[in-house]
Design an enzyme around this catalytic site. Structure first.
Site, mmCIF file in Angstrom:
data_model
loop_
_atom_site.group_PDB
_atom_site.id
_atom_site.type_symbol
_atom_site.label_atom_id
_atom_site.label_comp_id
_atom_site.label_asym_id
_atom_site.label_seq_id
_atom_site.Cartn_x
_atom_site.Cartn_y
_atom_site.Cartn_z
ATOM 1 N N HIS A 1 0.841 -1.189 0.000
ATOM 2 C CA HIS A 1 0.000 0.000 0.000
ATOM 3 C C HIS A 1 0.880 1.245 0.000
ATOM 4 C CE1 HIS A 1 1.186 -0.489 4.188
ATOM 5 N NE2 HIS A 1 0.899 0.781 4.387
ATOM 6 N N HIS B 1 4.779 0.022 -0.078
ATOM 7 C CA HIS B 1 5.534 -0.784 0.878
ATOM 8 C C HIS B 1 4.628 -1.853 1.495
ATOM 9 C CE1 HIS B 1 3.817 2.713 2.929
ATOM 10 N NE2 HIS B 1 3.831 2.033 4.068
ATOM 11 N N ASP C 1 0.866 5.322 1.722
ATOM 12 C CA ASP C 1 0.244 6.078 2.813
ATOM 13 C C ASP C 1 -0.438 7.314 2.226
ATOM 14 O OD1 ASP C 1 1.289 4.250 4.595
ATOM 15 O OD2 ASP C 1 3.048 5.462 5.058
ATOM 16 N N ARG D 1 7.721 -8.311 15.707
ATOM 17 C CA ARG D 1 8.141 -6.994 15.216
ATOM 18 C C ARG D 1 7.185 -5.937 15.731
ATOM 19 N NH1 ARG D 1 7.483 -3.434 10.761
ATOM 20 N NH2 ARG D 1 9.459 -2.470 10.129
#
Length: 333
Positions: free
Chosen positions: A206, A263, A208, A273
């Site tokens: 996607h 990304h 941002d 993570r």
């Protein structure tokens, strides 16, 4: 965001690692904010990658560690307790569901506004957490990261030779700025061995939609960006530096000179993570369009829209959709 029953591992999208070029892993631009030539390097990184790493920033490690500690306390709590802090509609806790249109990922998250009061008492149901501690940790961290975001945006304006140096940063500094803060947690996913070395998607590909995104994570790999040539590259983890994304709104304001980077995040089979992202957004009624000073006789590639219009449009889309296509002038001629 409505939290639904957690899907089984079979329902999560996977990615074929054979399309990831390991020779490009170290191509991510590194910008030293203390160096005098960093302005030109930032402009170049935004043009070529839409993404770069920042070192020698002024965000205190104390604030980073404090917020990460509070986040780890929350995410280590039982799911039944965490769900009391949600559902995220849009703010609060969310689990596995990404948006309202069927996208899922191996992720859980907390989303809070930065320019309005959020009810941190949602977290009081988890006995190990103090809502006031979480509020203080978020506020301290966001205040410093916002300063860095504005510094970078002002450097970009200077590098573009825009007379008004705060043309971008003033939108984040506005008391009505629609900026948000998100903490993502990707639990280790040992089940990925079932997929012959391929990885479960933690957060699908996607861009941002905001102006700029400031990201940091713990020392765990997973983040990848898409290059112009179609190759995905993995971003080496770095727990003391920050990574910066060009957002869709900044791409429009620069008339496509800066590119909003696509990304994604892949799971890790060994370590969890934790990533923390500040999304710098303009006020809801702010008009987004190419800056006249950057057109230089060129045609505008985008029609004007408000941030609220674009935000609503993005929310209705699928994660991987090209959200800007509806606002391109050629697409609507």
């Amino acid at each position: 965001m409505v939290v639904l029953t957690t899907p089984s591992i079979d329902h999560f999208p996977i990615v074929d690692n054979s399309f990831i070029d390991p020779s490009l892993f170290n191509d991510v631009p590194i910008i030293d904010l203390s160096e005098p030539d960093s302005i030109n390097l930032i402009v170049k990184a935004c043009e070529e990658f839409g993404f770069f790493k920042v070192i020698n920033h002024d965000v205190p490690m104390e604030f980073i560690s404090k917020l990460e500690s509070e986040a780890n306390k929350f995410f280590s709590s039982p799911l039944s307790e965490k769900l009391k802090a949600g559902p995220a509609e849009p703010f609060g806790y969310g689990n596995k569901q990404i948006g309202p249109n069927g996208d899922i990922g191996w992720v859980e998250h907390i989303l809070v506004p930065t320019n309005s009061e959020f009810n941190y008492q949602k977290f009081a149901s988890i006995s190990s957490l103090n809502p006031d501690n979480i509020r203080a940790a978020v506020n301290d961290y966001v205040t410093e990261v916002k300063k860095m975001a504005c510094e970078v945006l002002e450097m970009l304006a200077e590098g573009l030779k825009i007379h008004q140096r705060n043309v971008f940063s003033k939108l984040l500094m506005d008391e009505k700025s629609d900026s948000v803060f998100r903490v993502n947690h990707y639990a280790s996913c040992s089940e990925i061995d079932e997929f012959n070395g391929n990885n479960v998607i933690g957060f699908g590909e996607h861009t941002d939609p905001q102006i700029i995104s400031i990201l940091r994570s713990n020392n765990t790999s997973g983040l990848q960006i898409l290059l112009k040539n179609g190759h995905w590259i993995s971003v080496p983890p770095d727990p003391i530096s920050f990574f910066i994304n060009v957002g869709d709104s900044l791409q429009v304001m620069t008339n496509g000179r800066f590119k909003s980077v696509k990304h994604r995040v892949l799971t890790n089979s060994v370590k969890s993570r934790l990533s923390m992202i500040y999304f710098g957004g303009p006020p809801l009624n702010e008009k987004i369009a190419p800056l006249p000073s950057l057109l230089e006789g060129k045609d505008s590639l985008y029609k004007e829209f408000t941030w609220l219009e674009y935000k609503k449009s993005a929310y209705k889309s699928k994660l991987a959709d090209n959200r800007l296509v509806m606002f391109e002038k050629m697409a609507n001629s």
